[in-house]
Design a protein around this motif. Structure first.
Motif, mmCIF file in Angstrom:
data_model
loop_
_atom_site.group_PDB
_atom_site.id
_atom_site.type_symbol
_atom_site.label_atom_id
_atom_site.label_comp_id
_atom_site.label_asym_id
_atom_site.label_seq_id
_atom_site.Cartn_x
_atom_site.Cartn_y
_atom_site.Cartn_z
ATOM 1 N N PRO A 67 -2.177 11.353 -6.734
ATOM 2 C CA PRO A 67 -2.673 10.257 -5.882
ATOM 3 C C PRO A 67 -1.545 9.306 -5.499
ATOM 4 C CG PRO A 67 -3.353 9.932 -8.157
ATOM 5 C CD PRO A 67 -2.751 11.297 -8.099
ATOM 6 N N GLY A 68 -1.609 8.833 -4.269
ATOM 7 C CA GLY A 68 -0.587 7.905 -3.794
ATOM 8 C C GLY A 68 -0.893 6.479 -4.196
ATOM 9 N N ILE A 69 -0.063 5.563 -3.686
ATOM 10 C CA ILE A 69 -0.255 4.148 -3.960
ATOM 11 C C ILE A 69 -1.522 3.654 -3.252
ATOM 12 C CG2 ILE A 69 1.221 3.526 -2.009
ATOM 13 C CD1 ILE A 69 2.070 1.046 -3.506
ATOM 14 N N LEU A 92 11.528 -6.818 -5.531
ATOM 15 C CA LEU A 92 10.114 -7.198 -5.432
ATOM 16 C C LEU A 92 9.331 -6.722 -6.655
ATOM 17 C CD1 LEU A 92 7.558 -8.153 -3.893
ATOM 18 C CD2 LEU A 92 7.530 -5.914 -2.777
ATOM 19 N N ILE A 93 9.506 -5.457 -7.041
ATOM 20 C CA ILE A 93 8.776 -4.911 -8.187
ATOM 21 C C ILE A 93 9.174 -5.632 -9.473
ATOM 22 C CG2 ILE A 93 8.333 -2.827 -9.518
ATOM 23 C CD1 ILE A 93 7.096 -2.864 -6.716
ATOM 24 N N GLU A 94 10.454 -5.912 -9.622
ATOM 25 C CA GLU A 94 10.911 -6.640 -10.822
ATOM 26 C C GLU A 94 10.341 -8.050 -10.860
ATOM 27 O OE1 GLU A 94 15.115 -6.481 -10.610
ATOM 28 O OE2 GLU A 94 15.269 -4.351 -11.129
ATOM 29 N N LEU A 114 3.672 -0.941 -12.380
ATOM 30 C CA LEU A 114 3.594 -1.129 -10.925
ATOM 31 C C LEU A 114 4.193 0.074 -10.211
ATOM 32 C CD1 LEU A 114 4.666 -4.877 -10.699
ATOM 33 C CD2 LEU A 114 2.411 -3.958 -10.209
ATOM 34 N N PRO A 115 3.885 0.270 -8.925
ATOM 35 C CA PRO A 115 4.453 1.410 -8.183
ATOM 36 C C PRO A 115 5.983 1.340 -8.129
ATOM 37 C CG PRO A 115 2.636 0.424 -6.974
ATOM 38 C CD PRO A 115 2.933 -0.494 -8.111
ATOM 39 N N SER A 121 8.784 1.863 -0.121
ATOM 40 C CA SER A 121 9.581 2.094 1.089
ATOM 41 C C SER A 121 9.030 3.252 1.908
ATOM 42 C CB SER A 121 11.034 2.380 0.700
ATOM 43 O OG SER A 121 11.584 1.308 -0.033
ATOM 44 N N ARG A 122 8.653 4.338 1.238
ATOM 45 C CA ARG A 122 8.117 5.501 1.960
ATOM 46 C C ARG A 122 6.750 5.202 2.572
ATOM 47 N NH1 ARG A 122 10.133 8.294 -2.620
ATOM 48 N NH2 ARG A 122 8.021 8.402 -3.471
#
Length: 539
Positions: A67-69, A92-94, A114-115, A121-122
């Motif tokens: 499954p994707g995000i 951003l994730i950090e 988190l993703p 980006s993709r």
């Protein structure tokens, strides 16, 4: 005495606290208990509904594989990046991992991962522009429903936004003809790329020169003039370091949609042009778009106005006035706006001349009369090199041959008088007359106080200092997300302000009611005393 002192010190030392930390294997923790009710992201989570994104993106995913995000989580991450002025997906994730309120907004617990930043980006490349535009429209509708948008007056402006490409990697375009090839060979030594790109993303058309030899000769003349002036100012060292980069002869292999552009006093760089419309009531962004940075602002005004008008009409609002600076001045823009019953408050450019010395215009028969009482008749209508529609007026050589004003009027070479005017001269005339009024000057101040601060905020505080993707479509998505974040921040502030006003008004009503009640009680007490007491009654 000594024993007493030592005992006191011992007692003080036993009262000192010391925290010992040991991680628990199991813990009971709820983010909702630790995020205050007045927190911005908690209030935003309650106000913003994004479930429509699931149905809009379901066709982009297959039926097998991992499954994707979550699409809603992706757009919330995008909002956080622009609200927090973060342009790096990794950063951003950090950042999100360290904030309880952001985790609560995203719907993640402390022990959930988190993703990956590469997934973000993709996914940004996977989703199309209409989806981002739909989200922008949804947030704009929320602003309209809250009473923040008037709609009748919009301020328009533009700004260069740095592209995700370097001037060091620009390459020379291929020459389609021998004459053009000769021109390019002159500058080959001074225009070699300083850094070779790993991958060339430009199409064959983007790698080939499309300008004519005449246009390239004009470019060469400008470059030589620029070089000579620089040598006079800074010495001969400039001649060795001078680089004549131009969009006519060069392109970026890493981002072919980016264009070389500059503003006075700033270095040349690869940019995108951001055009934006802002409502004058509360400064809400009504439209934003990414355009090529090698064209004039006036080329985009009709497109901006049409899309802004559609956005307003979808929310039952009418566009009546457009405020813009001189860069948007052109006859076709005045004509198109008036055609749609929109009043343009745009100063006329320096090309337009309200009065021409010694010339009198006959509107009915469409000709000019000079100081010697000779006619300049309309010869042709054509489109100049800049794409503007023009009208050409000419006298005859016979009329100018023995004219007493020939030297001052024609000069040394010309044999007849020529006038080149815009085809939309009447529209220019109305714009010039409007420009002389006090109302127009007030509108100029309104525009400067509306759209310019918004651009400053987007660039400095909402992640629009630089585009972090490639291509015009990616730049458009970045600008849309920055505008969405700005409108949401403004909406949340307005809601708090509106609720505070309601509370103050309610308190005022309660105080007024108590005051009137108190007055009635006092007056009834006094009247009772006056009529019940004989001494007070006769007095």
């Amino acid at each position: 005495m000594r024993g007493f002192f030592s005992t006191g010190v011992k007692q003080l030392c036993t009262m000192q606290g010391k925290k010992h930390y040991t991680e628990k294997l199991f813990s009971s923790f709820q983010l909702s208990e630790y995020v205050p009710k007045e927190n911005f992201y908690r209030r935003l989570r309650e106000q913003l509904e994004l479930k429509f994104i699931y149905s809009r993106t379901i066709h982009l995913y297959g039926s097998t594989g991992n499954p994707g995000i979550d699409p809603v989580v992706f757009f919330k991450l995008m909002l956080v990046s622009y609200l927090e002025n973060i342009t790096s997906d990794r950063h951003l994730i950090e950042h999100c991992k360290m904030r309880l309120d952001i985790l609560f907004f995203l719907g993640y617990d402390l022990d959930e991962n988190l993703p990956w930043h590469s997934t973000v980006s993709r996914t940004r490349q996977l989703y199309d522009e209409p989806l981002f535009e739909e989200l922008f429209s949804k947030v704009f509708t929320m602003c309209v429903e809250s009473g923040m948008v008037s709609g009748h007056t919009q301020a328009v402006d533009s700004a260069y936004i740095k592209a995700n490409a370097s001037m060091e990697s620009v390459e020379q375009k291929q020459a389609p003809t021998e004459r053009v090839n000769e021109f390019l060979q002159k500058g080959n030594k001074e225009n070699l790329p300083q850094r070779k790109a790993k991958e060339n993303k430009a199409s064959q058309e983007q790698q080939t020169i499309t300008s004519s030899a005449k246009e390239l000769n004009q470019l060469n003349t400008r470059n030589e003039y620029f070089k000579e002036n620089k040598i006079e100012q800074h010495g001969n060292k400039v001649e060795k370091t001078f680089q004549s980069f131009s969009n006519q002869t060069h392109y970026s292999p890493t981002d072919p949609d980016a264009r070389i552009s500059t503003k006075p006093g700033k270095p040349r760089q690869l940019n995108y042009l951001c055009n934006m419309a802002v409502d004058t009531a509360e400064g809400v962004i009504t439209h934003i778009q990414a355009d090529y940075a090698d064209r004039k602002d006036s080329r985009y005004l009709t497109d901006i106005t049409t899309k802004t008008k559609e956005e307003l009409e979808n929310n039952n609002l009418n566009l009546e006035n457009v405020l813009a600076d001189t860069g948007y001045s052109s006859g076709i823009n005045y004509h198109e706006l008036e055609k749609q019953n929109i009043t343009p408050y745009i100063p006329t450019s320096g090309v337009y001349k309200h009065e021409r010395d010694g010339m009198t215009y006959n509107k009915q028969e469409d000709y000019f009369t000079c100081r010697n009482n000779k006619k300049l008749v309309h010869k042709k209508t054509y489109t100049n090199t800049a794409g503007a529609l023009m009208k050409s007026y000419r006298s005859t050589r016979k009329d100018c041959r023995d004219c007493p004003f020939k030297k001052t009027c024609l000069g040394k070479v010309a044999q007849e008088k020529k006038l080149e005017l815009s085809y939309y001269q009447e529209e220019y005339e109305r714009a010039w007359k409007r420009q002389q009024t006090k109302h127009f000057k007030r509108m100029v101040r309104v525009r400067a106080g509306t759209v310019e601060p918004v651009f400053g905020n987007l660039i400095n505080y909402y992640g629009l200092r630089k585009i972090n993707t490639k291509g015009k479509a990616g730049a458009h998505k970045c600008m849309l997300m920055s505008a969405i974040a700005f409108n949401l921040k403004k909406l949340m502030k307005f809601i708090v302000k509106k609720s505070n006003v309601k509370v103050v008004a309610l308190q005022g009503q309660q105080l007024a009611f108590l005051k009137s009640l108190f007055t009635k009680v006092i007056s009834s007490k006094i009247s009772y005393l006056v009529f019940s007491t004989p001494q007070l009654r006769f007095k």
